[in-house]
Structures are given as C-alpha cells and as structure tokens.
Enzyme design. Structure first.
Site, PDB file in Angstrom:
ATOM      1  N   SER A  19       1.847   0.654  -4.124  1.00 11.37           N
ATOM      2  CA  SER A  19       2.036   1.321  -2.831  1.00 11.37           C
ATOM      3  C   SER A  19       3.131   0.617  -2.041  1.00 11.37           C
ATOM      4  CB  SER A  19       0.737   1.290  -2.010  1.00 11.37           C
ATOM      5  OG  SER A  19      -0.276   2.057  -2.599  1.00 11.37           O
ATOM      6  N   SER A  66       0.833   9.886  -0.950  1.00 18.57           N
ATOM      7  CA  SER A  66      -0.239   9.093  -0.349  1.00 18.57           C
ATOM      8  C   SER A  66       0.001   7.603  -0.540  1.00 18.57           C
ATOM      9  CB  SER A  66      -1.585   9.483  -0.980  1.00 18.57           C
ATOM     10  OG  SER A  66      -1.638   9.115  -2.345  1.00 18.57           O
ATOM     11  N   SER A  67       0.725   7.229  -1.589  1.00 15.49           N
ATOM     12  CA  SER A  67       0.981   5.811  -1.878  1.00 15.49           C
ATOM     13  C   SER A  67       2.037   5.204  -0.971  1.00 15.49           C
ATOM     14  CB  SER A  67       1.443   5.644  -3.333  1.00 15.49           C
ATOM     15  OG  SER A  67       0.473   6.123  -4.230  1.00 15.49           O
ATOM     16  N   THR A  68       2.791   6.041  -0.281  1.00 16.87           N
ATOM     17  CA  THR A  68       3.925   5.537   0.499  1.00 16.87           C
ATOM     18  C   THR A  68       3.904   5.999   1.947  1.00 16.87           C
ATOM     19  OG1 THR A  68       5.241   7.415  -0.311  1.00 16.87           O
ATOM     20  CG2 THR A  68       5.418   5.356  -1.531  1.00 16.87           C
ATOM     21  N   LYS A  70       1.955   4.805   4.624  1.00 18.60           N
ATOM     22  CA  LYS A  70       0.991   3.810   5.065  1.00 18.60           C
ATOM     23  C   LYS A  70       1.587   2.887   6.132  1.00 18.60           C
ATOM     24  CE  LYS A  70      -0.867   3.675   0.323  1.00 18.60           C
ATOM     25  NZ  LYS A  70      -2.283   3.965   0.475  1.00 18.60           N
ATOM     26  N   CYS A 104      -6.551  -0.341   1.821  1.00 16.23           N
ATOM     27  CA  CYS A 104      -5.641  -0.089   0.704  1.00 16.23           C
ATOM     28  C   CYS A 104      -5.620  -1.355  -0.147  1.00 16.23           C
ATOM     29  CB  CYS A 104      -4.232   0.242   1.183  1.00 16.23           C
ATOM     30  SG  CYS A 104      -3.048   0.435  -0.186  1.00 16.23           S
ATOM     31  N   LYS A 277     -13.249   8.484  -1.864  1.00 17.76           N
ATOM     32  CA  LYS A 277     -12.373   8.933  -2.933  1.00 17.76           C
ATOM     33  C   LYS A 277     -13.200   9.751  -3.924  1.00 17.76           C
ATOM     34  CE  LYS A 277      -9.004   6.239  -1.445  1.00 17.76           C
ATOM     35  NZ  LYS A 277      -7.864   6.817  -0.681  1.00 17.76           N
ATOM     36  N   SER A 308      -6.149  10.867  -4.342  1.00 20.28           N
ATOM     37  CA  SER A 308      -5.837  10.190  -3.086  1.00 20.28           C
ATOM     38  C   SER A 308      -5.166  11.176  -2.141  1.00 20.28           C
ATOM     39  CB  SER A 308      -4.916   8.991  -3.334  1.00 20.28           C
ATOM     40  OG  SER A 308      -4.559   8.359  -2.119  1.00 20.28           O
ATOM     41  N   MET A 317      -5.536   3.517  -7.092  1.00 23.26           N
ATOM     42  CA  MET A 317      -5.705   2.795  -5.849  1.00 23.26           C
ATOM     43  C   MET A 317      -6.429   1.481  -6.149  1.00 23.26           C
ATOM     44  SD  MET A 317      -6.342   6.237  -5.787  1.00 23.26           S
ATOM     45  CE  MET A 317      -7.943   6.755  -5.206  1.00 23.26           C
ATOM     46  N   GLY A 318      -6.015   0.411  -5.473  1.00 23.30           N
ATOM     47  CA  GLY A 318      -6.634  -0.880  -5.730  1.00 23.30           C
ATOM     48  C   GLY A 318      -8.108  -0.897  -5.405  1.00 23.30           C
TER      49      GLY A 318
END
Length: 404
Positions: A19, A66-68, A70, A104, A277, A308, A317-318
């Site tokens: 991310s 969704s990963s970017t 934040k 996250c 999730k 996500s 996701m972690g």
C-alpha cells in the site's frame, strides 16, 4: 469563483508493504484538523482527491485503488511504553468521507521508519547499525504493533534485497509483530464474536453459506471459494469485472457485519466499507500470479482472496493476512479446513500477486481461543517528502461553522 489560497501542509508520501499513503505529523496539520471531526475529514478527503466520479484521483494524491487511497496521522504516544500513536484513515474513491474503523497492516510497516526519521523515537535508542524496535499504538483499534526497523549508519535503511510479492522492487525487510490482535477495540468482543468457529450465514438473495467470522487483525468473514462458484485462483479482472459476484460478496459482508455486532442493520454497511473484510479461501492449486510468476500448489498451504473497499485486492491486506494466519491455526475454521486441517503456527498462502507467509500463536484456554501474537515481514520506503497543497475552499464551510 473561489479566490481562497491553497493550504500548504508538510507531509510525506510513503509506501508500506503493498500500500501507499500520505503521512502527516499531527502537529503539522492546521489547528482545525488537529482534532477529529468533519473539518479534518474534509481536508484529508480532498488531499486524496475524493470523491472522484471519474475514478482516477487525478486532482489528488490518491492512486484510485483501495491500496493507495489512504492517510495516516502520527503523533506522540498516548499510551505508556509506546513510541508513537498511529491513526489510519481509508478514503473511498467515490465517497465523501473517511472510514476510521480499522487498521492498515501494510502501512503499519511504514510507521516505524517514519517515527524514527521524524524524531518520535529517542535517538539514544537508535543504533548506528542493526535494528531499532519501535512500539506503535494503533489508535483506531487500540492495539500494539512492534516494528523491527533496520538501521544503517544511524539512519533508517530503506534499500535491500527483501522481495515482497505485489511490490515491483526489493527493499529492506521490516518485521512486524501484532500483539494480541484479536478484539477490535470499541467494536470488538471475542475473537469469534458469535461464539462459533463456523456459522451458517443466511444472506438475503444469496442463500446460506458456511462462514468463519473472526476478529484478529481486522474483522473478517471467510467463506469457501466453491460456495461462490470460484476456485480461489482468480486474479483481479475475474472478480472486479463481475458485478453480480461483487454484489453477492457485499451482501455477505453486510450480513456478517450485523452478526459480528459491528452494525445493527445491513443498510449501514455502505457507510462502513473498510470493515469487516470479506475473503474466500480454497485448497492449494497451481496458478499464475498477476506478475506472470507461476505459483505451485506444493509451495503453499491454501489459496486466499480478499475484497477491499468493494474490489478484489491486488495482493493481500496486512490485517487480513493476520486473520488468515490466526484462522488457519485453529482447527475447524473455514480457513483451517482449506489448509488441510490440524494445528499450525505459520501459514503460506497464495494471493493474486504471489505468496505470503504469516505466523500466528493461537491457543485454546478453557475452551476459548486466543491469539497472543501474529508476525509477518514487510518493507517500506519514502517516496516523496515536502508539502501537500489543498484548495482552501475544500474545508472553508466547516471552518466557518456552516455545512455543505
């Protein structure tokens, strides 16, 4: 036409795991944004460039995934024996709000390096060479994360040869320990909030599915891939272009949110897209990852795919990885069954970008399952540092006491 000047706010753009997001020191935010509320949210939403009806984030720092999309706020620790407070916000691409309901796990790997570089860690504790241990208070969920950050010549080491599937280039390895990851703060409860390892989840318009509802790292509902008509080897296009399947997965997520006590009606799930999730799992199988890299069934324990913010995540996701490792360690869960059953302290699973190994220490205490720690490795890197510019009118309505 607005003539308000842009706000100029010191910030750092960082990658953490798979991310990336915009990091702020609380003290650098404008006074009105140093406290929670609509004004802060309006500012940070505009930083990312949401809501964007074109889905591109052209006029903001978001990456239209969704990963970017934040934001992170770092501040001095509010809890003893910690180095820093870490507050995380997920910004929907097409939404005009921030979801503060979870953590996250990927960006957690960037918090330690940021804390060291920005003076939150006592310089006397930073070795010239070796590893610096940073104790992070995850303020969203009230949990401790311990980051072991590599240091070279007194500075955070960012380059290295650690490879993480889902990230194009190698970097230095950062080990993360998620302590007591079950029970998600104010929304929490037991690791299994319904008291069962497997639930018969009745979903309107979908039917009844076997599901594991777990709070570990983040609230997650796990279902078998086969119950969805999937085999667990799917990549993003196969899921994200199937609107009917995405709608089914969202219905499962909303129903699970009610069963887990996170909301009291499925209609409220849309306002809480970050958690829980929803993920689906399957036994190991050969497939080709999104990079073109072959993944062999013999190299993994199971297959896992997670949604996500309404789309299939490009990797994992972690926090969901923590949930996967925890559920895999507990005999009888949907995840454990996909991994072949039995007890284990680590699991390697296949995701759309490749594989990931995560450890979890789970034990049965008088009939109640607990998890003391989950461990995984990530990497992080500063991409850019300087100042963010934000149009003044983006927050002026809130600053002046009016509403939009």
């Amino acid at each position: 036409m607005s003539t308000l000047p842009q706000l100029r706010i010191p910030a750092t753009y960082m990658r953490g795991g798979t991310s990336k997001g915009v990091f702020f020191r609380l003290q650098d935010l404008p006074g009105f944004a140093q406290v929670p509320g609509k004004a802060r949210d309006a500012l940070l939403v505009r930083v990312i460039g949401s809501p964007d009806p074109y889905g591109k984030h052209t006029d903001g720092m978001g990456g239209a995934t969704s990963s970017t999309s934040k934001v992170v706020i770092i501040s001095p620790p509010s809890v003893p024996d910690h180095d820093v407070d870490y507050l995380y916000g997920q910004v929907p691409i097409d939404g005009d709000f921030i979801d503060w309901s979870g953590n996250c796990g990927n960006l957690s790997s960037a918090v330690g390096p940021f804390a060291i570089a920005n003076g939150f860690v006592d310089p006397a504790r930073v070795p010239r060479d070796g590893h610096c241990t940073v104790r992070i208070w995850q303020a969203n969920i009230g949990k401790t994360i311990v980051a072991h950050v590599p240091v070279h010549e007194g500075q955070v080491q960012e380059t290295g040869d650690f490879e993480l599937d889902g990230v194009a280039f190698p970097a230095a390895e950062i080990q993360l320990e998620f302590l007591d990851p079950a029970d998600e703060g104010e929304d929490g409860g037991a690791m299994f909030p319904t008291g069962h390892l497997v639930e018969a989840l009745e979903v309107a318009g979908v039917g009844t599915l076997e599901a594991t509802l777990i709070n570990a790292g983040v609230p997650v509902v796990f279902v078998d891939a086969a119950a969805l008509g999937c085999d667990g080897t799917e990549l993003q296009p196969a899921i994200n272009e199937d609107k009917a399947l995405l709608a089914k997965l969202e219905a499962i997520r909303a129903t699970a949110a009610v069963r887990m006590g996170l909301i009291d009606d499925v209609s409220k799930a849309a306002a809480r897209p970050l958690t829980p999730k929803v993920a689906f799992v399957a036994p190991p199988a050969d497939y080709v990852a999104s990079s073109g890299k072959p993944v062999r069934a013999s190299d993994i324990d199971l297959l896992a795919r997670a949604i996500s913010m309404g789309k299939l995540h490009h990797a994992m996701m972690g926090t969901a990885a923590v949930a996967i490792a925890t559920a895999a360690a507990i005999p009888g869960t949907v995840v454990n069954r996909a991994a072949g059953g039995g007890e284990r302290e680590a699991v390697r699973f296949g995701h759309p970008s490749g594989t990931l190994r995560v450890g979890a220490q789970a034990r049965d205490v008088d009939g109640v399952w607990t998890v003391t720690k989950a461990i995984m490795s990530r990497s992080a890197r500063v991409l850019m540092e300087g100042a963010i510019r934000v149009p003044g009118e983006a927050v002026e309505a809130y600053r002046s006491g009016s509403t939009r």
